[in-house]
Design a protein around this motif. Structure first.
Motif, PDB file in Angstrom:
ATOM      1  N   UNK A  38       0.853  -1.188   0.000  1.00 47.94           N
ATOM      2  CA  UNK A  38       0.000   0.000   0.000  1.00 47.94           C
ATOM      3  C   UNK A  38       0.886   1.234   0.000  1.00 47.94           C
ATOM      4  N   UNK A  39       0.846   1.985  -1.088  1.00 52.65           N
ATOM      5  CA  UNK A  39       1.642   3.188  -1.222  1.00 52.65           C
ATOM      6  C   UNK A  39       0.894   4.353  -0.572  1.00 52.65           C
ATOM      7  N   UNK A  40       1.280   4.625   0.653  1.00 52.15           N
ATOM      8  CA  UNK A  40       0.577   5.585   1.501  1.00 52.15           C
ATOM      9  C   UNK A  40       0.628   6.986   0.920  1.00 52.15           C
ATOM     10  N   UNK A  41      -0.495   7.681   1.026  1.00 49.25           N
ATOM     11  CA  UNK A  41      -0.572   9.088   0.629  1.00 49.25           C
ATOM     12  C   UNK A  41      -0.970   9.906   1.848  1.00 49.25           C
ATOM     13  N   UNK A  42      -0.012  10.549   2.529  1.00 44.70           N
ATOM     14  CA  UNK A  42      -0.409  11.417   3.637  1.00 44.70           C
ATOM     15  C   UNK A  42      -1.500  12.399   3.232  1.00 44.70           C
ATOM     16  N   UNK A  43      -1.373  12.912   2.002  1.00 41.07           N
ATOM     17  CA  UNK A  43      -2.407  13.764   1.420  1.00 41.07           C
ATOM     18  C   UNK A  43      -2.425  13.511  -0.087  1.00 41.07           C
ATOM     19  N   UNK A  44      -3.594  13.736  -0.679  1.00 38.48           N
ATOM     20  CA  UNK A  44      -3.673  13.801  -2.138  1.00 38.48           C
ATOM     21  C   UNK A  44      -3.776  15.253  -2.592  1.00 38.48           C
ATOM     22  N   UNK A  45      -4.465  16.045  -1.793  1.00 40.68           N
ATOM     23  CA  UNK A  45      -4.599  17.477  -2.081  1.00 40.68           C
ATOM     24  C   UNK A  45      -3.833  18.241  -1.003  1.00 40.68           C
ATOM     25  N   UNK A  46      -2.742  18.904  -1.412  1.00 36.74           N
ATOM     26  CA  UNK A  46      -1.884  19.594  -0.456  1.00 36.74           C
ATOM     27  C   UNK A  46      -2.243  21.077  -0.281  1.00 36.74           C
ATOM     28  N   UNK A  47      -3.366  21.505  -0.859  1.00 36.80           N
ATOM     29  CA  UNK A  47      -3.757  22.916  -0.735  1.00 36.80           C
ATOM     30  C   UNK A  47      -5.166  23.080  -0.181  1.00 36.80           C
ATOM     31  N   UNK A  48      -5.770  22.001   0.337  1.00 40.11           N
ATOM     32  CA  UNK A  48      -7.162  22.091   0.803  1.00 40.11           C
ATOM     33  C   UNK A  48      -7.270  22.312   2.309  1.00 40.11           C
ATOM     34  N   UNK A  49      -6.130  22.460   2.979  1.00 38.76           N
ATOM     35  CA  UNK A  49      -6.086  22.710   4.423  1.00 38.76           C
ATOM     36  C   UNK A  49      -6.631  21.544   5.242  1.00 38.76           C
ATOM     37  N   UNK A  50      -6.778  20.385   4.619  1.00 35.38           N
ATOM     38  CA  UNK A  50      -7.109  19.164   5.364  1.00 35.38           C
ATOM     39  C   UNK A  50      -5.802  18.403   5.578  1.00 35.38           C
ATOM     40  N   UNK A  51      -5.202  18.602   6.730  1.00 34.15           N
ATOM     41  CA  UNK A  51      -3.891  18.029   6.989  1.00 34.15           C
ATOM     42  C   UNK A  51      -4.005  16.586   7.473  1.00 34.15           C
ATOM     43  N   UNK A  52      -2.970  15.772   7.271  1.00 34.33           N
ATOM     44  CA  UNK A  52      -3.042  14.362   7.693  1.00 34.33           C
ATOM     45  C   UNK A  52      -3.201  14.237   9.207  1.00 34.33           C
ATOM     46  N   UNK A  53      -4.013  13.276   9.602  1.00 33.99           N
ATOM     47  CA  UNK A  53      -4.264  13.040  11.016  1.00 33.99           C
ATOM     48  C   UNK A  53      -3.107  12.250  11.631  1.00 33.99           C
ATOM     49  N   UNK A  54      -2.716  12.653  12.816  1.00 32.63           N
ATOM     50  CA  UNK A  54      -1.561  12.024  13.469  1.00 32.63           C
ATOM     51  C   UNK A  54      -1.866  10.609  13.957  1.00 32.63           C
TER      52      UNK A  54
END
Length: 610
Positions: free
Chosen positions: A338-354
């Motif tokens: 599984x190729x993890x994607x911390x984010x797909x959209x880096x400008x939507x202000x939805x940051x990855x959850x810790x």
């Protein structure tokens, strides 16, 4: 009414069961060392690009193993040249290329030491209507050299040359162009069995228009076209791949462009198996499934997720997608990364959850799946910035976990090499890239990092992909299936709900790879280990009475070979083990430098592949 004794017994049993479940969960949690990637290794101690066997060194290496010679004749910029050279490298053969038949005849060495096993001919820009050129080829056949025509001259040129028709085993040019209703691949040529490719199927993307040749006696057809109305004589149907016998030599012909990409690797392996009483050659032995963009660690496209699933993205990933992934993995035996994607959209202000990373790493580790890092994003964020943000996230959440595999998608070569300089990728040992048409499916990206190519799309798997998969499985025992999860997070149409995609994926995996379960399921990093050993391997083989003997170099063990016989079965293997893949086809695992394979006649031991 329950007696006190029964009540006490029932209570005791319930407590014991509760304790057992609690203990197993605690034990599982304690044994799940998800914080550390077990595939991390010192890359300088692994085989690297400089350890790779190369055909151009074969003649110069002192004490090198003896090897057969493949000669290519044709334009050097043609893709068929690359196919022939890469196949020679993978099978540890010598390789020589000449621009024309005249040039080869001028420089050839026919004293035995330079006599090729086969000559691969690309007829583009070659005038075979000249009697002199056909004469060269006839002379080679008479000396016992096999010929492979990786394409054919124009039908009009063949029709006007009796000499050329005789050479190719063509009795008649029925039509210079015809359109068929489908293609029939016969059993026993490529691994995976026969297959019918019907024109009406939505997956059909094969070339169904080509010249119609009727073959002469002494020929054997491996793939043909067929018409809507069944022919009274199937042997009159348009031939696509066939051979003509000439005493100790064969002429193979391919009516189409199938030798111009990685499909040609498997066709050459299948042809050599037809040339000889037995054929043994090294393979990668790796079956991979790559989920690109799973899991996404941020709550993206929330409104669409709620509209379609009435859940957040993280809930969709865990409650809906994950169970299907586990079921498909278990039923297919493909190794999963599984190729993890911390984010797909880096400008939507939805940051990855810790909290999500550790949760998914636990889940993946329990299923013996691997977590890699995806290099793809949908916001056109510069790659350097994306990787920097990914690194910051990893340092904040789980700095002990280091990625060893990286999904590059369709990134350019230079972009990939620049990405590998990023801190978050410093322990990466293998790059997974989309198929770009090149023949070297497995190789090195840098001196210390391997490259492995995607072979098929699990969500479509067209007929052309299916034929390519069968060919590459034949040549390398390798596959890599891509499942692009971007479609789920950001669907472009209504039918891209995961429920629909999962059904398509399950059906494609069940039919496309069912016959290759004998090869090993590997994650991307496990496949990397197989690739390094495969590329570093050199060997010699010989036959002594009923035994095939292998002598290996210092490549990391184990390594794997495919053995194909005409009418023999394996009785025992010393220095390794074996597994039957199909009738007269075996996977050999070599665990020692010297391997002995004892054979016996298989007439009494017919095998039906299930």
């Amino acid at each position: 009414m329950i007696s006190r004794r029964n009540f006490f017994a029932m209570t005791t049993i319930m407590c014991v069961i509760f304790f057992m479940f609690q203990f197993s969960n605690v034990a599982l949690e304690g044994w799940n060392n998800y914080e550390v990637n077990s595939h991390v290794a010192d890359k300088d101690e692994l085989h690297g690009r400089s350890d790779m066997y190369r055909t151009q060194w074969a003649q110069e290496e002192a004490g090198a193993f003896p090897r057969s010679l493949v000669v290519y004749i044709g334009n050097e910029v043609r893709p068929t040249r690359e196919v022939a050279e890469v196949w020679s490298t993978y099978t540890k053969r010598k390789f020589e290329a000449y621009p024309s038949l005249e040039a080869y005849d001028r420089f050839k060495r026919m004293d035995g030491t330079g006599r090729p096993e086969m000559i691969v001919v690309d007829t583009r820009e070659m005038d075979l209507s000249r009697a002199e050129n056909c004469g060269y080829l006839e002379k080679y056949i008479e000396s016992g050299i096999n010929l492979v025509f990786c394409n054919l001259p124009e039908a009009s040129e063949i029709e006007g040359s009796t000499q050329l028709k005789e050479l190719l085993g063509i009795r008649e040019v029925a039509q210079t162009q015809t359109t068929v209703a489908g293609l029939q691949l016969y059993d026993g040529f490529l691994l995976g069995g026969g297959r019918t490719y019907q024109a009406e199927d939505a997956r059909q993307d094969m070339d169904l228009s080509f010249p119609w040749y009727k073959l002469s006696s002494g020929t054997k057809t491996y793939m043909k076209g067929f018409f809507r109305e069944e022919s009274q004589d199937p042997e009159e149907d348009p031939a696509v791949i066939w051979r003509k016998s000439y005493g100790d030599a064969f002429v193979f012909a391919v009516n189409g462009e199938y030798m111009e990409d990685v499909t040609g690797l498997g066709l050459l392996s299948a042809m050599t198996a037809e040339m000889n009483s037995y054929e043994i050659y090294p393979v990668v032995n790796a079956q991979n499934m790559i989920y690109a963009g799973y899991p996404v660690l941020s709550e993206e496209n929330g409104e669409e997720m709620m509209r379609r699933y009435n859940r957040s993205l993280s809930a969709v990933s865990q409650d809906i997608i994950w169970p299907n992934m586990v079921d498909i993995s278990r039923s297919s035996k493909l190794g999963v990364t599984c190729m993890t994607a911390p984010q797909l959209d880096y400008v939507d202000y939805e940051f990855p959850r810790e909290d999500l990373l550790a949760r998914y790493l636990k889940m993946l580790n329990e299923q013996k799946m691997e977590a890699g890092l995806s290099g793809v994003n949908l916001s056109n964020t510069p790659l350097k910035q994306k990787l920097s943000e990914d690194y910051d996230y990893m340092q904040t959440t789980l700095p002990s976990y280091l990625f060893t595999s990286f999904y590059a998608g369709s990134l350019e070569e230079q972009q990939v090499e620049e990405a590998l300089e990023a801190t978050v990728l410093e322990e990466v040992r293998t790059v997974v890239a989309d198929y770009d048409g090149r023949s070297d499916l497995v190789g090195y990206q840098t001196e210390t990092v391997t490259r492995q190519s995607i072979l098929s799309n699990g969500l479509s798997h067209t007929f052309r992909e299916d034929f390519r998969v069968r060919s590459v499985e034949t040549a390398l025992g390798y596959t890599s299936v891509l499942v692009n999860m971007d479609y789920v997070v950001y669907p472009a149409s209504g039918d891209e709900d995961w429920d629909n995609l999962a059904q398509v994926l399950s059906r494609n995996i069940g039919t496309g790879w069912e016959n290759f379960r004998g090869f090993a399921g590997t994650t991307a990093s496990e496949c990397d280990s197989h690739i390094r050993s495969f590329l570093a391997l050199d060997y010699s083989e010989s036959r002594e009475e009923d035994s095939v003997l292998l002598t290996l170099n210092e490549a990391e063990l184990p390594v794997w070979f495919v053995l194909r016989t005409q009418n023999e079965a394996i009785e025992r293997v010393e220095g390794g083990s074996y597994k039957q893949l199909e009738e007269h086809v075996y996977l050999i695992e070599a665990n020692e430098r010297n391997v002995k394979i004892d054979l016996k006649s298989s007439e009494k031991y017919r095998y039906i592949y299930r």
